[in-house]
Design an enzyme around this catalytic site. Structure first.
Site, mmCIF file in Angstrom:
data_model
loop_
_atom_site.group_PDB
_atom_site.id
_atom_site.type_symbol
_atom_site.label_atom_id
_atom_site.label_comp_id
_atom_site.label_asym_id
_atom_site.label_seq_id
_atom_site.Cartn_x
_atom_site.Cartn_y
_atom_site.Cartn_z
ATOM 1 N N ASP A 68 -2.944 13.224 14.536
ATOM 2 C CA ASP A 68 -2.504 12.984 13.142
ATOM 3 C C ASP A 68 -3.607 12.919 11.847
ATOM 4 O O ASP A 68 -3.795 12.409 11.458
ATOM 5 C CB ASP A 68 -1.378 11.660 12.965
ATOM 6 C CG ASP A 68 -1.279 11.437 12.103
ATOM 7 O OD1 ASP A 68 -0.459 12.982 10.791
ATOM 8 O OD2 ASP A 68 0.035 10.783 11.681
ATOM 9 N N ASN A 76 10.588 5.708 4.285
ATOM 10 C CA ASN A 76 11.271 5.658 5.257
ATOM 11 C C ASN A 76 11.626 4.894 6.869
ATOM 12 O O ASN A 76 12.056 3.849 6.901
ATOM 13 C CB ASN A 76 12.799 6.694 5.476
ATOM 14 C CG ASN A 76 14.249 6.285 5.678
ATOM 15 O OD1 ASN A 76 14.333 5.492 5.258
ATOM 16 N ND2 ASN A 76 14.668 7.435 6.493
ATOM 17 N N LEU A 100 0.893 -1.055 -0.126
ATOM 18 C CA LEU A 100 -0.368 0.160 -0.384
ATOM 19 C C LEU A 100 0.459 1.150 0.051
ATOM 20 O O LEU A 100 0.620 2.561 -0.444
ATOM 21 C CB LEU A 100 -1.018 0.036 1.357
ATOM 22 C CG LEU A 100 -1.376 -1.124 1.688
ATOM 23 C CD1 LEU A 100 -3.081 -1.146 2.863
ATOM 24 C CD2 LEU A 100 -2.963 -0.639 -0.263
ATOM 25 N N HIS A 101 2.111 1.056 1.024
ATOM 26 C CA HIS A 101 2.780 1.814 0.992
ATOM 27 C C HIS A 101 3.878 2.048 1.204
ATOM 28 O O HIS A 101 4.725 1.275 2.638
ATOM 29 C CB HIS A 101 1.860 3.383 2.078
ATOM 30 C CG HIS A 101 2.701 4.501 2.722
ATOM 31 N ND1 HIS A 101 3.055 5.492 1.122
ATOM 32 C CD2 HIS A 101 2.700 5.199 2.819
ATOM 33 C CE1 HIS A 101 3.720 6.482 1.614
ATOM 34 N NE2 HIS A 101 3.607 6.123 3.282
ATOM 35 N N PHE A 102 5.347 2.425 1.194
ATOM 36 C CA PHE A 102 6.422 2.866 1.765
ATOM 37 C C PHE A 102 6.919 4.133 2.618
ATOM 38 O O PHE A 102 6.793 4.640 1.396
ATOM 39 C CB PHE A 102 7.328 2.310 0.549
ATOM 40 C CG PHE A 102 8.052 1.380 0.810
ATOM 41 C CD1 PHE A 102 7.853 0.180 1.565
ATOM 42 C CD2 PHE A 102 6.948 0.436 -0.790
ATOM 43 C CE1 PHE A 102 8.449 -0.842 1.232
ATOM 44 C CE2 PHE A 102 7.480 -0.946 -1.088
ATOM 45 C CZ PHE A 102 7.962 -1.533 -0.260
#
Length: 865
Positions: free
Chosen positions: A365, A236, A232-234
């Site tokens: 958030d 760091n 879905l997402h990377f």
């Protein structure tokens, strides 16, 4: 946030900048101040300090060693590296400061270079092995983030990768310059720097690295009860994956956290935040819209949280799918339907956040990417890494700029501010600019009410009262219409001139992050050349001090400055000539022609199209046959290398070559048409037709009839890599030869320039470019409603700055003054529409040469033979 912008917003709250420009504020490493022994030299390289013996002789490429460290042991690691390398005459470099290291280990740092503190350059494989063994023993056990592009040596902070030791470049498959190494035949190939360890196919992994490679490959998830299905997402800090629980066949989400990586502003790493999230989800069990935590485990050194999968769209994408302001055919009913949907989504989010508050916590958030919208219209929240008890809650260490409260905000007010921003973002998703001017909330509320009259006044007032109370300075009133042009120009010029930093060597005006790349500081797109051209072309005058800054740096360019038109020396020559320094411009062209310019790509931005057009322009102005010969040679090369209509993919960008005027085939078509004008050789016009068909192959027609470039995951209307840039070239072609498909596409491109909403204001990728395109059409006057709409629409992004007006750049994260993304580009576009003398985007002047040969009697050139 685009991860490559992270380091540049850490340096300054107003402009994109480099950390080393504020060295005194960035906690420089103490070891950098050590006195060098005799025979050693030190040079500066952006955020790096390079140390080398004067007689050092290294290969052009090979196995290089990287040393990683955490913020709290970086000084210790650096001291050990210094002592080891200096005593053995080994060349090395390291980051200047703690701030520079923080930028490379933060959550949004580019994963390809994350964690690198030191680079060591061994003279050969034997030296590499020796250094790894000896320095590895000295640093054994030092904690460090893992460098994803490299192979780890043992358990310590040393990593190794095969790559270039010096800067060499080539044109990549996407037509852009990339770092290069030579293969076993001596041919340059891309020096891959992806976040995966890679051994070039002609290189054999040295025997001393084989055990470490085997250890790396021994860590797998094969024995876990989860099978990863997709990413879905990377970031760091780690990845987010959809997986199947093999025990139940249910879909779950796995969140990964890498130790010592993905640091937030409080220096908490991804593992610490993931542990907090696991605890938080357990506390929030039962709140509607919050996923349940299922499991927490480790693989190797990485931590994983298994949680419920929320099947839906992120709110930002859900808004785009329904958003009527980008649909030319949207009716009043469509706007009303969207308003009803958006108000309901907001209500659900607010109720979920209030339920979190009822349990004594602050979410911290909230933003569009952390709200999921299911098919049934219900919502769920994501990311609970920065949740805090109400009594302890201050500004979280991570946050989205468009929803982050002002400094000093505490407790529940952190979420209340984000909810106020969400009220506006549901209808006008541009809240990033509120960081730069909270007063824009008042403007946004007016825009929303104008286009969505069903939105209650109270709903908008609650947002404005929180974000921009009366104590916040108002944005100056400005008339965004033809009669307001003199005042508009004055206000834009004031902010540009005030931002100048002639005392700096790397930039004159703050712009996009590419201002700080090789050539960026002097370039047309991102540097001084473009800003000074815009000021002069629009009648704002010339600035001798600034012009001297450009002359000095352009005529003595730093190594690696590209020759291209918008990114390098050719553009600087164009601007110098426009400013009256013709001999300087010609001297600069001599420098360019002395380089291997014929190997450039085909595009206008950096390649042969821009170079060729510029050379032919100078040939017209000077009568110099050498320049005309070189310009036509560029056209020949473009014609030869262009390929066929179907030799380009149907998708633009990412791994594929771009379409469009600046980076695609439309720019090549502009040069080929100009070569046809010069020679009368119809072969050039035939090849221009092919180039335009290549770009149309990568376009789609939206349901509302607008032509846009297809990037697979989105469509683009803009001037640089979008459809109105293609439209510019189509219109030029139609002046020379009729084509039914091109005439239809031209009208469809014009449709793409009629939207109410453009998320960015800039010239290359934003509303200013739309305005410049409309102003350049012969059939539209400044008083045409299409033109007036875009002039007024620029007010949506206008920000107060130094008594004038400025504009945010790419991503709306910081202000920019450059031509491509910022205030100078807006100035130029307004000049195209409103100035009393003709103003054009560089190289887009539609006037043909008076001595164009008769196309009925073509001059043979050999093109296409």
């Amino acid at each position: 946030m685009e991860d490559r912008y992270e380091a540049f917003i850490m340096a300054d709250p107003v402009f994109y900048d480099v950390l080393h420009a504020r060295q005194a504020e960035s906690s420089p490493f103490a070891v950098a101040e050590r006195e060098l022994p005799a025979g050693w030299k030190r040079t500066e390289q952006d955020d790096w300090l390079v140390f080398y013996p004067a007689d050092a002789k290294l290969p052009l490429q090979g196995w290089k060693i990287h040393v990683s460290a955490c913020l709290d042991n970086a000084e210790k690691v650096l001291a050990a590296v210094w002592d080891y390398c200096v005593s053995r005459n080994i060349e090395f470099k390291f980051l200047r400061s703690h701030a520079a290291l923080m930028a490379r280990v933060s959550k949004y740092a580019p994963r390809g270079y994350s964690g690198k503190l030191v680079t060591i350059y061994p003279e050969d494989d034997a030296a590499c092995e020796t250094i790894l063994n000896e320095l590895g023993e000295l640093l054994e056990g030092e904690p460090s983030p893992y460098i994803l592009s490299d192979l780890r040596w043992g358990k310590g902070p040393l990593f190794v990768r095969y790559g270039s030791f010096v800067n060499r470049f080539m044109v990549g498959d996407d037509g852009q310059l990339v770092g290069a190494i030579a293969d076993d035949t001596g041919t340059l190939v891309p020096d891959r720097r992806a976040p995966v360890f890679y051994v070039p196919p002609w290189i054999t992994l040295p025997e001393f690295l084989e055990p470490h490679f085997a250890a790396r490959n021994a860590v797998t998830m094969a024995d876990l009860p989860y099978a990863i299905e997709r990413v879905l997402h990377f970031s760091n800090g780690g990845g987010i994956y959809v997986a199947k629980d093999t025990r139940t066949d249910e879909e779950v989400v796995l969140k990964e956290a890498r130790p010592h990586s993905g640091l937030d502003a409080r220096r908490h790493d991804a593992v610490r935040r993931l542990e907090l999230e696991y605890e938080t989800l357990q506390r929030f069990a039962g709140i509607p819209g919050i996923p349940a935590a299922r499991d927490f485990f480790t693989v190797g050194e990485h931590s994983f949280l298994a949680m419920d999968f929320i099947d839906g769209l992120p709110l930002n994408k859900a808004i785009v799918r329904r958003y009527p302001m980008i649909n030319l055919d949207a009716s009043a009913e469509d706007f009303a339907e969207f308003a009803t949907w958006a108000l309901d989504i907001y209500r659900q989010v607010e109720e979920t956040v209030e339920a979190i508050h009822a349990r004594g916590y602050v979410y911290g958030d909230l933003h569009l990417f952390n709200v999921m919208v299911r098919e049934d219209g219900t919502v769920g929240l994501l990311d609970f890494e920065v949740v805090a008890p109400v009594a302890d809650a201050t500004m979280p260490g991570l946050g989205n700029q468009g929803f982050s409260a002002p400094r000093g905000t505490k407790g529940l007010d952190v979420d209340r501010y984000a909810l106020a921003c969400l009220r506006l973002a549901m209808f006008l998703p541009m809240t990033n600019v509120l960081w730069l001017s909270r007063a824009k909330a008042r403007d946004f509320a007016k825009i929303i009410k104008e286009h969505f009259p069903l939105v209650p006044d109270e709903y908008l007032a609650k947002a404005v009262d929180v974000i921009a109370p009366e104590s916040v300075e108002m944005v100056p009133e400005q008339k965004w219409a033809p009669e307001g042009w003199p005042q508009l120009r004055e206000n834009l010029v004031r902010s540009i001139v005030e931002s100048a930093t002639p005392q700096r060597d790397d930039r004159l005006f703050p712009g996009d992050i590419r201002t700080y790349s090789d050539g960026g500081g002097i370039s047309l797109a991102y540097g001084a050349a473009g800003v000074l051209y815009a000021l002069s072309a629009t009648g704002a005058g010339q600035f001798p001090e600034f012009e001297q800054w450009l002359r000095q740096r352009a005529l003595s360019p730093k190594a690696g400055t590209p020759p291209g038109f918008y990114d390098g020396l050719h553009g600087a020559a164009f601007a110098l000539d426009h400013l009256g320094y013709q001999q300087d411009a010609l001297d600069l062209l001599d420098i360019c022609l002395g380089e291997k310019w014929e190997t450039l790509g085909l595009d206008m931005h950096s390649g042969l199209a821009g170079v060729g057009l510029n050379l032919l322009r100078f040939a017209d102005r000077t009568g110099e046959p050498v320049l005309r010969q070189a310009g036509l040679r560029a056209a020949e090369l473009v014609a030869e290398r262009l390929g066929t209509e179907d030799s380009v993919p149907e998708i633009s960008g990412r791994a594929n070559p771009y379409a469009g005027l600046m980076r695609g085939s439309s720019g090549a078509a502009m040069l080929l048409m100009r070569a046809y004008d010069d020679t009368g050789d119809a072969t050039y016009l035939d090849r221009a037709e092919v180039a335009l068909r290549q770009d149309l192959r990568r376009c789609i027609v939206r349901p509302d009839g607008a032509l846009e470039v297809n990037e697979g995951w989105r469509t683009m209307p803009y001037l640089d890599v979008g459809s109105v840039g293609v439209g510019v070239a189509l219109d030029e072609f139609l002046k020379r030869r009729h084509d039914d498909r091109f005439a239809e596409a031209s009208g469809q491109a014009l449709r793409a320039a009629q939207s109410i909403m453009y998320i960015l204001p800039g010239l290359f990728s934003g509303r200013a470019g739309i305005l410049a395109y409309l102003a350049g059409r012969a059939d539209l006057e400044a008083t045409d409603p299409l033109v007036l709409r875009q002039i007024h629409g620029l007010s949506w992004h206008a920000l107060p700055r130094a008594g004038g007006i400025a504009f945010p750049g790419t991503a709306l994260l910081r202000m920019s003054m450059d031509l491509a993304t910022g205030t100078a580009g807006v100035l130029l576009a307004l000049g195209c529409a409103l100035h009393d003398s003709p103003v054009h985007v560089p190289l887009l002047d539609p006037i043909q040469r008076a001595d164009t040969p008769d196309p009925q009697t073509p001059t043979p050139t050999g093109v296409g033979q």
